[in-house]
Design an enzyme around this catalytic site. Structure first.
Site, PDB file in Angstrom:
ATOM      1  N   GLY A 284      33.620  19.361  68.874  1.00  0.00           N
ATOM      2  CA  GLY A 284      32.976  18.103  69.225  1.00  0.00           C
ATOM      3  C   GLY A 284      33.990  17.018  69.544  1.00  0.00           C
ATOM      4  CB  SER A 285      33.792  13.359  69.098  1.00  0.00           C
ATOM      5  OG  SER A 285      32.551  13.224  69.770  1.00  0.00           O
ATOM      6  CB  THR A 286      37.851  16.329  66.353  1.00  0.00           C
ATOM      7  OG1 THR A 286      37.310  17.623  66.603  1.00  0.00           O
ATOM      8  CG2 THR A 286      37.174  15.716  65.141  1.00  0.00           C
TER       9      THR A 286
END
Length: 546
Positions: A284-286
């Site tokens: 995801g956003s990491t």
């Protein structure tokens, strides 16, 4: 007289028949059964015993014992010498805590010359068995694996089987060093089965000790934090890593729920798994930090570059929206990372292009093992550009459509924290890590500064803070695949990766929470865990505020 002669003749015939039978029996025993009888005779008077080597100790970086071997008792039997197998079983079974029927069956088998009744039990029980003084029952001292810190780092340490061989974790991967060389002992017994001569024919050589880079105090704190996450959000599981980005040394590696290393096999397969290295999930956003890093390194954007961002963006046949509804806005590259904009990260990824994006993804170590010295590491899943679909560059820049392990994510962020230099993570003190430059020190510095914005007001983890220290990091909230080609609406992985102090990183922490219930955003579930870990570790390691 004739009657007397007839009786004498009958007796002679009987004696002759018995003599023939005896001779035949002797011939059969001396030929057909000779080898078997000889072996039985030898087994009653001679016995070869393996003398297990004392297994090496596993310690943390400060010498705190994590796995040790102490003396235990093994109980064995020679059924040939037992006059009363049933009575003996009735006396032994309760002491060794085994079912009476099983012990009785083992002691009553006439074909068995040697049988283990119990391995590595309490020496006090062994003394009670010796006091019974039963012919055919014996005890032997052998090492037993103990874990003084309980279930601390249990999935990492692994377990040892009843025969003293490592079955999982460090116990398995370092088996050759830890096990040592078993010895041998020849025992000669008299007609009553009592030892009259014991000769050590081969000396046992103890195993070597193994020192880890773990810090038991930081490990314990990390496990406590994960247990609190478990109690609050009832997830399927949780994982956390703490490492020094400058050296690659792993200071803590924790998986929740913990398992009892002394009863490792009783735990479920999921609980036994060292998910820090063996579990893959969509980041995801990491992952957006790596998309931004590549674009900065190639000179396509600057932290101040402004993008006009509509509420959603279409890439091929897929329309991608933000995680929260909003109207059209303009954000800088730094704000895109701080506010975790999907549309903004995709625009930056499209500027970078498939080939260069793939280059940086692999340069940061994704798609292959990190080389960490922990068994069971998985490579994750990263598609090659030739396998991209039309919408891949809408998915991949925001951490969808690929899978990484927590150790890969931690290693990738350690390069950003360490001036662009990626040092292979490791847990064995003896390991000499490899290192290579992923991005320039200048690019790494810019990304680090932008990651400070994630924890600043307006960022996705603005509530994470430690007094006196500047922090940097990135949240992630990823839907799990539903198994039908789409994504689940209820199953998420909440994550956070961060480092401190932000301007001179000496600690990096990665947290992943699998299927938390209730809240599921990385900023709400995983970021507070990061905060609690670094809040303890920074002063504990005497890292000055900055």
């Amino acid at each position: 007289m004739r009657l007397v002669n007839r009786r004498i003749g009958l007796l002679f015939a009987i004696f002759l028949s018995l003599l023939v039978v005896a001779a035949a029996r002797a011939t059969w025993l001396g030929t057909v059964r000779a080898a078997d009888l000889k072996a039985r005779a030898v087994s009653q008077h001679e016995e070869d015993l393996t003398v297990p080597a004392r297994r090496g100790t596993i310690t943390d970086r400060n010498g705190k014992e994590l796995a040790v071997s102490d003396d235990a008792t093994t109980v064995f039997a020679n059924p040939f010498l037992l006059d009363d197998p049933v009575g003996t079983a009735a006396k032994i079974a309760p002491l060794i805590h085994r079912p009476l029927a099983q012990v009785q069956a083992e002691l009553s088998d006439p074909q068995t010359g040697f049988v283990y009744l119990a391995r590595a039990i309490d020496p006090n029980i062994g003394a009670e068995i010796d006091d019974l003084d039963i012919e055919g029952i014996g005890t032997e001292v052998e090492p037993r694996r103990q874990y003084p810190q309980g279930d601390l780092a249990s999935q990492l340490l692994g377990a040892v089987g009843v025969d003293g061989y490592g079955l999982a974790g460090i116990e398995q991967s370092e088996e050759q060093e830890l096990h040592g060389t078993d010895g041998a002992r020849d025992v000669i017994k008299d007609a009553l089965g009592k030892p009259v001569s014991i000769v050590e024919s081969k000396r046992a050589v103890p195993g070597q000790d193994v020192k880890l880079t773990l810090d038991a105090a930081i490990q314990a704190r990390t496990e406590k934090v994960l247990a609190d996450v478990g109690a609050r959000y009832s997830p399927k599981g949780a994982t956390a890593l703490v490492l020094d980005p400058r050296t690659g040394e792993i200071l803590a590696l924790a998986n929740w729920p913990a398992v009892n290393p002394a009863k490792f096999g009783d735990a479920s397969e999921y609980d036994r798994q060292d998910r820090a290295v063996a579990a893959s999930y969509e980041p995801g956003s990491t992952f957006k930090a790596f998309t931004v890093s590549g674009a900065l390194e190639d000179g396509l954007v600057k932290p101040s570059t402004v993008f006009d961002l509509p509420p959603s963006i279409q890439v091929a046949d897929r329309v991608i929206e933000e995680s929260h509804e909003r109207g059209a806005i303009s954000l800088s590259t730094a704000d895109i990372l701080a506010q975790s904009s999907n549309v903004g990260a995709i625009k930056i990824g499209l500027l970078l292009g498939a080939e260069r994006f793939d280059h940086y993804v692999r340069a940061f170590g994704f798609g292959e093992g990190t080389g960490v010295d922990i068994p069971g590491e998985q490579a994750g899943i990263v598609p090659k550009p030739q396998d991209y679909s039309g919408s891949s560059m809408g998915n991949l820049p925001i951490g969808q459509g690929l899978a990484v392990t927590p150790i890969q994510l931690a290693a990738g962020y350690s390069a950003i924290a360490n001036k662009g230099l990626l040092v292979t993570p490791h847990v064995l003190e003896s390991t000499v890590p490899e290192e290579h430059q992923v991005i320039s020190a200048s690019t790494a510095k810019k990304v680090s500064r932008m990651l400070e914005g994630v924890i600043a007001p307006g960022g996705t983890a603005s509530e994470a803070s430690v007094d006196g220290y500047r922090l940097a990091g990135k949240t992630g909230t990823a839907q799990k695949p539903d198994g039908y080609g789409g994504y689940s609406d209820t199953a998420f992985v909440a994550s956070f990766v961060g480092f401190a102090p932000a301007r001179d990183p000496r600690l990096l922490v990665a947290v992943a929470v699998d299927e938390p219930q209730g809240e599921y955003y990385g900023g709400l579930v995983a970021a507070p865990a990061f905060e609690q870990i670094v809040k303890f570790a920074l002063p504990y390691l005497r890292i000055p505020p900055q």
